[in-house]
Design a protein around this motif. Structure first.
Motif, PDB file in Angstrom:
ATOM      1  N   THR A 215       0.930  -1.277   0.058  1.00  0.00           N
ATOM      2  CA  THR A 215       0.015  -0.031   0.084  1.00  0.00           C
ATOM      3  C   THR A 215       0.847   1.163   0.130  1.00  0.00           C
ATOM      4  O   THR A 215       0.426   2.310   0.312  1.00  0.00           O
ATOM      5  N   LYS A 216       2.207   1.079  -0.309  1.00  0.00           N
ATOM      6  CA  LYS A 216       3.088   2.135  -0.595  1.00  0.00           C
ATOM      7  C   LYS A 216       3.113   2.566  -2.148  1.00  0.00           C
ATOM      8  O   LYS A 216       2.945   1.747  -2.769  1.00  0.00           O
ATOM      9  N   ALA A 217       3.317   3.862  -2.458  1.00  0.00           N
ATOM     10  CA  ALA A 217       3.093   4.227  -3.756  1.00  0.00           C
ATOM     11  C   ALA A 217       4.544   3.487  -4.476  1.00  0.00           C
ATOM     12  O   ALA A 217       5.453   3.363  -3.848  1.00  0.00           O
TER      13      ALA A 217
ATOM     14  N   LEU B 288      -9.786  -4.249   0.702  1.00  0.00           N
ATOM     15  CA  LEU B 288      -9.387  -2.671   0.937  1.00  0.00           C
ATOM     16  C   LEU B 288     -10.458  -1.823   0.125  1.00  0.00           C
ATOM     17  O   LEU B 288     -10.650  -0.785   0.734  1.00  0.00           O
ATOM     18  N   VAL B 289     -10.588  -2.042  -1.109  1.00  0.00           N
ATOM     19  CA  VAL B 289     -11.599  -1.283  -2.191  1.00  0.00           C
ATOM     20  C   VAL B 289     -12.759  -1.227  -1.361  1.00  0.00           C
ATOM     21  O   VAL B 289     -13.611  -0.388  -1.636  1.00  0.00           O
TER      22      VAL B 289
ATOM     23  N   VAL C 248     -13.548   1.327   1.483  1.00  0.00           N
ATOM     24  CA  VAL C 248     -13.316   2.587   1.045  1.00  0.00           C
ATOM     25  C   VAL C 248     -14.720   3.366   1.156  1.00  0.00           C
ATOM     26  O   VAL C 248     -15.473   2.764   0.097  1.00  0.00           O
ATOM     27  N   SER C 249     -14.808   4.384   1.690  1.00  0.00           N
ATOM     28  CA  SER C 249     -16.233   5.199   1.538  1.00  0.00           C
ATOM     29  C   SER C 249     -16.187   6.079   0.424  1.00  0.00           C
ATOM     30  O   SER C 249     -15.257   6.948   0.371  1.00  0.00           O
ATOM     31  N   GLU C 250     -17.259   6.255  -0.061  1.00  0.00           N
ATOM     32  CA  GLU C 250     -17.379   7.469  -1.363  1.00  0.00           C
ATOM     33  C   GLU C 250     -17.662   8.609  -0.834  1.00  0.00           C
ATOM     34  O   GLU C 250     -18.322   8.702   0.187  1.00  0.00           O
TER      35      GLU C 250
ATOM     36  N   ASP D  59     -10.942   8.973  -3.419  1.00  0.00           N
ATOM     37  CA  ASP D  59     -11.457   8.129  -2.173  1.00  0.00           C
ATOM     38  C   ASP D  59     -10.346   7.188  -1.570  1.00  0.00           C
ATOM     39  O   ASP D  59     -10.400   7.256  -0.384  1.00  0.00           O
TER      40      ASP D  59
ATOM     41  N   GLU E 144      -1.878   5.690   1.299  1.00  0.00           N
ATOM     42  CA  GLU E 144      -0.790   6.355   0.836  1.00  0.00           C
ATOM     43  C   GLU E 144      -0.223   6.371  -0.531  1.00  0.00           C
ATOM     44  O   GLU E 144      -0.110   7.278  -1.400  1.00  0.00           O
ATOM     45  N   PHE E 145      -0.650   5.076  -1.195  1.00  0.00           N
ATOM     46  CA  PHE E 145      -0.319   4.642  -2.574  1.00  0.00           C
ATOM     47  C   PHE E 145      -1.211   5.459  -3.429  1.00  0.00           C
ATOM     48  O   PHE E 145      -0.484   5.654  -4.693  1.00  0.00           O
TER      49      PHE E 145
ATOM     50  N   PRO F 167       0.017  10.034  -4.663  1.00  0.00           N
ATOM     51  CA  PRO F 167       1.032  10.464  -5.873  1.00  0.00           C
ATOM     52  C   PRO F 167       0.120  10.666  -7.154  1.00  0.00           C
ATOM     53  O   PRO F 167       0.420  11.421  -7.845  1.00  0.00           O
TER      54      PRO F 167
END
Lengths: 63, 528
Positions: free
Chosen positions: A4-6, A57-58, A61-63, B393, B399-400, B403
């Motif tokens: 979950t890091k860039a 994870l997805v 996520v709240s919209e 969202d 974090e990913f 960017p």
């Protein structure tokens, strides 16, 4: 474990290419393209544990 | 109080040129006394080249217009003699917040790298920049430099010839003609000069309108860049709040495409929008209101023989990313030393083609970045909006995704890696200071590196003993390099020698060059 890091070096280039891929498509065609893309990327990832974490994870996520 | 932009700073005065029986021939004429034109004139005057600036007006820009100035622009301003004034007056900022609807998506800190004289960005109204540039022109005049500023002088016709360019200029006292060896049109995105010469200006129009308002208020918002996607006070659109000096705040509100422009600019329509954003109880005055649309486009070539286009006249970008005025000053930074060298007979005219090559490359990079930001901020299709909203969202918790959020990629100088002026390098050094890059600043035992480089060819050696350099070339020897200088220029090497061009871009670097290597690299950097 799901990363979950860039992780994409040229993130702007990727995003631009993703949007361009949808140019000229209607909604149904865009949805179909997205589905094909997800399935292709899922195969590349391969690890069921990682795919399961991504789905969880997805969904959270709240919209 | 009279605002600076209401005061004529260079009112029309009759020039002896208007009474000459045959047209007077000048070395360089700059058309337009905006930031880019004034910077060009100052740069040329500092290189000892006589220059005349003509502008149809006599005041600095009305309204704040360009407000966000980058580190590289400030470094160029140091060379032009106004860097300290800009930074003293400007608001230095590092932090930003991005909101999605009512929620904060995330906050960022530019975390500026230490060991630079100048900050990453300052905010300052364009009229202050222009005022300081005009003051600098006056200072150079007092020192005897041949630099002239003619207000109320509108170029009405242009003719190009093998040896010169002829200009017809309209004034309140009638028209007159002059000739010039070179002309630099810096007359803005709507460039009348470009139109008179029938030059192309192709690109992409974005179908959107933005309301831009400068508001004077005593507010306790922090000194941060706040950007909203789809805020409750401007549903479905975007908004920006940014601080300038003198309690002036810049507000941008996206309006969409089908609007009545004149109606939107009326205070009775602007004020309710601002109340909705700032809160009903916040008291403010409107300093300036405008509605703009934007384009991303450029001329195919910036050099047309003896006509050298610079700034918005040559290229136009959307405002997201602060790439307009900042890139305009990088144009003149690139152009003026080359033109001075050609006029002095130190280089052939083909050196000016590298102005075209290098700055077209930079313009394309700016257009690419600002187009991508604009596409993210104002999605042009349903699926584009779905992806954009998905990014926002996700970004709140992940974090990913951050960017990918693109509310403007802030201006950084282009690296001309493939420039014909670069020499092939020998040795292994850090990538950021490769040939074609602009010099990275660093502290030295005798002040900041960029101040020491100045505006002429300079050879810097750090770590190793100083090499022999050709006569007349500035040499900077740093026996005990700072940690920053080591990281930025040496990496794992024990020492390095770097050749800087007069615009502080790197032309060559070596472990241990001979005097012949340095001579050859300077000749190459002059287009030989």
């Amino acid at each position: 474990m799901l990363n979950t890091k860039a992780n994409i070096a040229d993130h702007d280039g990727f995003y631009a290419q993703l949007i361009e891929a949808h140019e000229g498509l209607d909604d149904a065609q865009s949805q179909a393209l997205n589905a094909r893309l997800i399935l292709t990327l899922a195969n590349h990832i391969g690890d069921n544990q990682v795919l399961s974490e991504a789905i969880d994870l997805v969904k959270s996520v709240s919209e | 109080m009279t605002k600076i932009f209401e005061t004529p700073l260079y009112p029309y005065e009759r020039s002896p040129d208007q009474d000459a029986t045959t047209p007077v021939r000048h070395k360089v004429v700059v058309i337009g006394a905006g930031p880019v034109g004034l910077a060009a004139a100052i740069d040329l005057a500092q290189h000892g080249i006589p220059v005349v600036v003509v502008d149809e007006n006599d005041k600095v820009s009305h309204g704040s217009r360009a407000i966000c100035f980058s580190k590289r622009m400030l470094e160029i301003s140091d060379r032009l003699g106004i860097g300290d004034r800009l930074v003293e007056k400007g608001v230095t900022w590092n932090k930003g917040r991005v909101f999605n609807g009512e929620d904060e998506a995330y906050a960022f800190d530019l975390l500026p790298e230490t060991g630079h004289k100048r900050p990453a960005f300052i905010n300052l109204q364009q009229y202050y920049l222009e005022e300081y540039l005009v003051d600098r022109v006056r200072e150079l005049q007092a020192e005897g430099a041949e630099i002239e500023l003619r207000g109320g002088n509108k170029v009405s016709a242009i003719g190009t010839h093998e040896t010169h360019v002829s200009l017809e200029i309209d004034t309140v006292e009638g028209s007159y003609n002059i000739e010039t060896e070179w002309v630099i049109p810096c007359d803005g995105a709507g460039s009348p000069t470009r139109k008179m010469l029938g030059c192309d200006f192709g690109g992409r129009v974005f179908e959107d309108n933005f309301l831009i308002a400068d508001v004077i208020m005593q507010a306790d918002f922090p000194t941060e860049r706040w950007f909203w996607f789809d805020p409750p006070f401007n549903k479905g659109q975007s908004a920006l709040l940014h601080k300038q000096p003198d309690d002036v705040w810049r507000i941008d509100l996206q309006l969409g495409w089908d609007i009545d422009r004149e109606r939107e600019m009326q205070p009775e329509n602007v004020i309710p929008r601002l109340n909705a954003m700032l809160g009903e109880d916040v008291k403010f005055d409107l300093e300036w209101v405008s509605v703009y649309t934007f384009q991303c486009r450029r001329m195919e070539k910036f050099r047309h023989g003896r006509v050298l286009f610079a700034g918005d006249a040559a290229h136009q970008v959307s405002p997201f990313g602060a790439r307009g005025a900042n890139s305009g000053l990088q144009d003149t930074d690139n152009l003026c030393w080359k033109l001075a060298a050609v006029i002095k007979g130190e280089a052939q005219e083909n050196l000016l083609d590298t102005y075209n090559d290098e700055r077209v490359e930079a313009a394309d990079e700016n257009i690419l970045n600002s187009s991508r930001s604009t596409d993210f901020i104002t999605p042009k299709s349903g699926i584009s909006r779905i992806f954009r909203d998905a990014v926002l969202d996700l970004a709140e918790e992940n974090e990913f995704a951050r960017p990918l959020v693109n509310s403007g990629r802030l201006s950084v100088p282009a690296v001309h890696s493939d420039s014909s002026l670069n020499s092939p390098e020998t040795g292994s050094f850090p990538k950021r200071t490769r040939p074609g890059a602009s010099a990275a600043d660093a502290p030295t035992d005798d002040g900041w590196l960029l101040d020491r480089i100045g505006d002429e060819f300079a050879v810097m050696t750090a770590g190793f003993a100083a090499p022999e350099v050709p006569a007349g070339v500035k040499q900077i020897h740093i026996a005990n390099p700072s940690e920053e200088l080591k990281t930025r220029y040496m990496g794992d090497a024990g020492g390095v020698t770097v050749l800087f061009r007069p615009d502080q871009h790197i032309a060559a670097r070596w472990a241990a060059p001979s005097a012949h290597d340095i001579t050859a690299a300077i000749a190459r950097a002059k287009g030989a």
